[in-house]
Design an enzyme around this catalytic site. Structure first.
Site, PDB file in Angstrom:
ATOM      1  N   CYS A  12       0.841  -1.195   0.000  1.00 48.22           N
ATOM      2  CA  CYS A  12       0.000   0.000   0.000  1.00 48.22           C
ATOM      3  C   CYS A  12       0.876   1.245   0.000  1.00 48.22           C
ATOM      4  CB  CYS A  12      -0.935   0.015   1.208  1.00 48.22           C
ATOM      5  SG  CYS A  12      -0.077   0.265   2.788  1.00 48.22           S
ATOM      6  N   CYS A  69       3.211   1.679   2.799  1.00 55.37           N
ATOM      7  CA  CYS A  69       4.412   0.844   2.682  1.00 55.37           C
ATOM      8  C   CYS A  69       5.511   1.594   1.935  1.00 55.37           C
ATOM      9  CB  CYS A  69       4.104  -0.449   1.932  1.00 55.37           C
ATOM     10  SG  CYS A  69       2.982  -1.574   2.785  1.00 55.37           S
ATOM     11  N   ASP A  71      14.161  25.286 -31.714  1.00 49.89           N
ATOM     12  CA  ASP A  71      15.316  25.442 -32.588  1.00 49.89           C
ATOM     13  C   ASP A  71      14.858  25.090 -34.005  1.00 49.89           C
ATOM     14  OD1 ASP A  71      18.072  25.551 -33.411  1.00 49.89           O
ATOM     15  OD2 ASP A  71      18.059  23.363 -33.358  1.00 49.89           O
ATOM     16  N   ASP A 109      18.179  20.373 -30.202  1.00 50.12           N
ATOM     17  CA  ASP A 109      18.979  19.158 -30.394  1.00 50.12           C
ATOM     18  C   ASP A 109      20.466  19.361 -30.200  1.00 50.12           C
ATOM     19  OD1 ASP A 109      19.356  20.714 -32.741  1.00 50.12           O
ATOM     20  OD2 ASP A 109      19.941  18.905 -33.830  1.00 50.12           O
ATOM     21  N   ASP A 132      21.635  24.734 -27.607  1.00 50.09           N
ATOM     22  CA  ASP A 132      20.277  24.823 -27.046  1.00 50.09           C
ATOM     23  C   ASP A 132      20.226  24.529 -25.551  1.00 50.09           C
ATOM     24  OD1 ASP A 132      19.041  25.268 -29.616  1.00 50.09           O
ATOM     25  OD2 ASP A 132      19.318  23.131 -30.034  1.00 50.09           O
TER      26      ASP A 132
END
Length: 633
Positions: A12, A15, A422, A519, A523
């Site tokens: 649960c 836990c 970009d 990419d 960036d």
């Protein structure tokens, strides 16, 4: 060091909170996030201060286990636990039905005293053989000052049993509750069984990814092929891969042939990249673990093995994402820690109020109401509300080649107002026919083509109320051309990395929630600053390390899917939390006997047996509701 370790024994939300708090309290553990659904702990720790063995010992002391041994199969352990749970549940239901049949006199075995004695023995057998773990775990945790759902079950059944035993021998033999004592155990076990089935479904995305990794490979030794376990492959080994087999590790093609060409084979990489067209592989081409040759045979040299392969990295990212916690989940986790003590206090208050209202004549009513409060309260539903939705959402994203590294990103994406993108490598890709030739005099289309579905993706994002800004290092004419081609109204040319960062900073200062997609290394500043950072898998490792989300495909239609998925996941979390809280707000007063005050002829009383059934239903309903995400996006 950061490591994801399987955890055994959690049933649960309390836990998982107990395991997390115990690990967090250990010196040398910097951070930890425990997932009940993922059944694992993501631990960031200092190896010089603490070992996994030491953590395992501490976790064992509170009734759970960390699986750190090499060769110890987590799946085998879970299957054994599940089989044991099935047997206990079936036995408990049989004993409970037998007890009910006897106590209700459907099966007459003698007078009231004989009936009570047989029901007592059946209830004790039910508690000992089927529910023993509840009592062992609750005592063990009590010694360490913690509590969970087992504590509530142990308290309620023990009180019911002792009260019934007292009446059977010393009090009023007509006021016994042995059948309900057994039914509580049966309903809780049945609820956990159904919950385990449902939770297992939410983790299917990880199993599918793991299933992509082959178990054996063909190693070339002295000109002959030998089948070996993938785990024994070393860097530099020569392997042969045939059509239909999965590539066992990452590596480099040495030689290839197919019926189409003498020096190339064709490999289906769709499970990694999402691209449906088989990719040509010649000598020196890279191949990735889990991909499948569709045509031809090739030999390869192993370059990355085991945990170093791209597939292993993807699996690790998804596991960490499913272990990570959204901000709302951390709030719920803090509440769950106090839930069991609060419910225990409410049960005691319920008992005292009934005694105060009617004295000893209402002792039976007071005990039944207090026991029902103990069994009907459910921290599980609250604890499962967020992680089940997130786990299904992250798994759904992975199936569409969108890897989400951080659950907070999935929760935040639906709030995004602005996407900063970009251009080169993100919206466009260079024409392969002119990598190595001069581009002077060539048209834009002949040079940086638009990625598949890029314009359609931008249109869908705009329809969802997201403004798009394109930031390009290219000249004004090129930037203007591609912005118009992609359907982007805002753009800036000849951008430096700091220009992208400044735009993100300005938009955030204006109160916008900003996503950045890129990419390259140029960036990363903007990616790190954005509320949601998205990288392209074909870009640099630096960008992917910084980003919270990675697109594993050039098909940009995945992007609006991700935002839509976030919206549906966030809505699912709100629904789950709402119903979990409403359940407890409504059911606890009902269990305490509020209706009895207004309808006492005939009296309306919610019994512990039905309380345990409602408790089990609340947890299962939350998990099943989350599973709807699989089909709703």
């Amino acid at each position: 060091m950061k490591k994801t370790v399987p955890v055994v024994g959690m049933a649960c939300a309390s836990c998982s909170a107990n395991v997390e708090n115990k690990l967090r309290s250990l010196p040398g553990v910097n951070d930890v996030s425990v997932s009940l659904i993922g059944r694992s702990a993501m631990i960031d720790y200092d190896e010089s201060k603490i070992s996994l063995e030491a953590m395992k010992k501490e976790i064992n002391s509170i009734g759970y286990d960390l699986v750190i041994e090499i060769g110890r199969s987590v799946e085998t352990i879970r299957k054994q636990e599940y089989s044991m749970l099935v047997r206990k549940t079936l036995l408990s239901i049989f004993l409970s039905v037998a007890s009910m049949a006897i106590s209700m006199r459907w099966l007459n075995i003698g007078d009231l005293d004989q009936t009570n004695q047989v029901c007592l023995l059946i209830a004790f057998a039910n508690m000992f053989f089927c529910g023993r773990a509840f009592y062992v775990n609750s005592v063990r945790q009590l010694l360490h000052g913690v509590a969970n759902m087992d504590t509530l079950v142990a308290l309620s059944t023990s009180i019911s049993f002792l009260f019934s035993a007292w009446n059977a021998f010393l009090g009023d033999p007509s006021l016994t509750y042995f059948d309900s004592c057994g039914m509580i155990i049966s309903f809780v076990l049945l609820g956990r069984l159904l919950e385990e089935r449902a939770k297992d479904s939410t983790a299917s995305s990880i199993r599918k990814l793991m299933g992509m990794a082959p178990k054996t490979a063909h190693v070339v030794e002295d000109g002959e092929l030998r089948e070996v376990p993938v785990s024994t492959i070393d860097v530099g080994d020569i392997l042969e891969v045939r059509p239909g087999e999965r590539v066992p590790v990452d590596g480099e093609v040495i030689s290839a042939s197919s019926f189409m060409t003498a020096d190339a084979a064709y490999v289906d990489e769709s499970m990694i990249t999402g691209e449906p067209t088989p990719v040509e592989k010649k000598a020196k081409s890279k191949v990735l673990a889990g991909t499948i040759p569709s045509q031809g045979v090739f030999r390869m040299r192993a370059r990355q093995v085991g945990e170093q392969t791209a597939l292993a990295h993807i699996i690790r990212m998804v596991q960490e994402a499913q272990n990570s916690k959204a901000p709302v989940q951390r709030i719920v986790d803090r509440m769950v820690v106090y839930f069991v003590p609060i419910v225990s206090a409410l049960a005691l208050i319920t008992f005292l109020l009934w005694i105060g209202l009617g004295g000893m004549p209402l002792l039976y009513k007071a005990i039944v109401s207090a026991v029902t409060v103990l069994v009907i309260a459910c921290p599980c539903a609250m604890g499962l509300a967020t992680p089940t939705a997130l786990m299904v959402g992250i798994g759904k994203a992975a199936s569409k080649h969108l890897l989400i590294k951080d659950a907070a990103a999935l929760e935040t994406m639906h709030k995004v107002d602005v996407l900063v993108t970009d251009k080169t490598g993100t919206l466009t890709i260079p024409n392969q026919n002119v990598d190595f030739t001069a581009t002077d005099g060539l048209s834009f289309e002949e040079r940086e083509t638009l990625k598949p579905h890029a314009a359609e993706a931008m249109r869908k994002l705009r329809q969802n109320g997201i403004d798009i800004y394109m930031m390009s290092g290219d000249n004004e004419n090129a930037a203007s051309y591609w912005a118009e081609k992609a359907g982007i109204g805002h753009f800036k040319a000849q951008c430096k990395p700091q220009d992208k960062e400044e735009l993100v900073r300005k938009l955030k200062a204006d109160g916008k929630t900003v996503a950045m997609i890129g990419d390259g290394i140029n960036d990363t500043q903007a990616l790190a600053l954005a509320d949601v950072s998205i990288a392209i898998s074909t870009g640099t490792d630096v960008a992917m390390d910084v980003a919270q989300v990675t697109l594993m495909t050039d098909d940009l239609s995945v992007l609006p899917f991700g935002f839509q998925l976030s919206k549906k996941t966030a809505r699912m979390i709100r629904e789950n939390l709402f119903w979990a809280f409403v359940y407890n707000l409504v059911c606890i007063p009902l269990a305490a006997g509020v209706l009895y005050l207004f309808y006492d002829n005939p009296p309306i009383q919610l019994t512990p047996m039905w309380g345990s059934a409602l408790m089990a239903f609340s947890s299962i309903s939350v998990v099943l509701n989350s599973l709807r995400l699989r089909f709703s996006v």
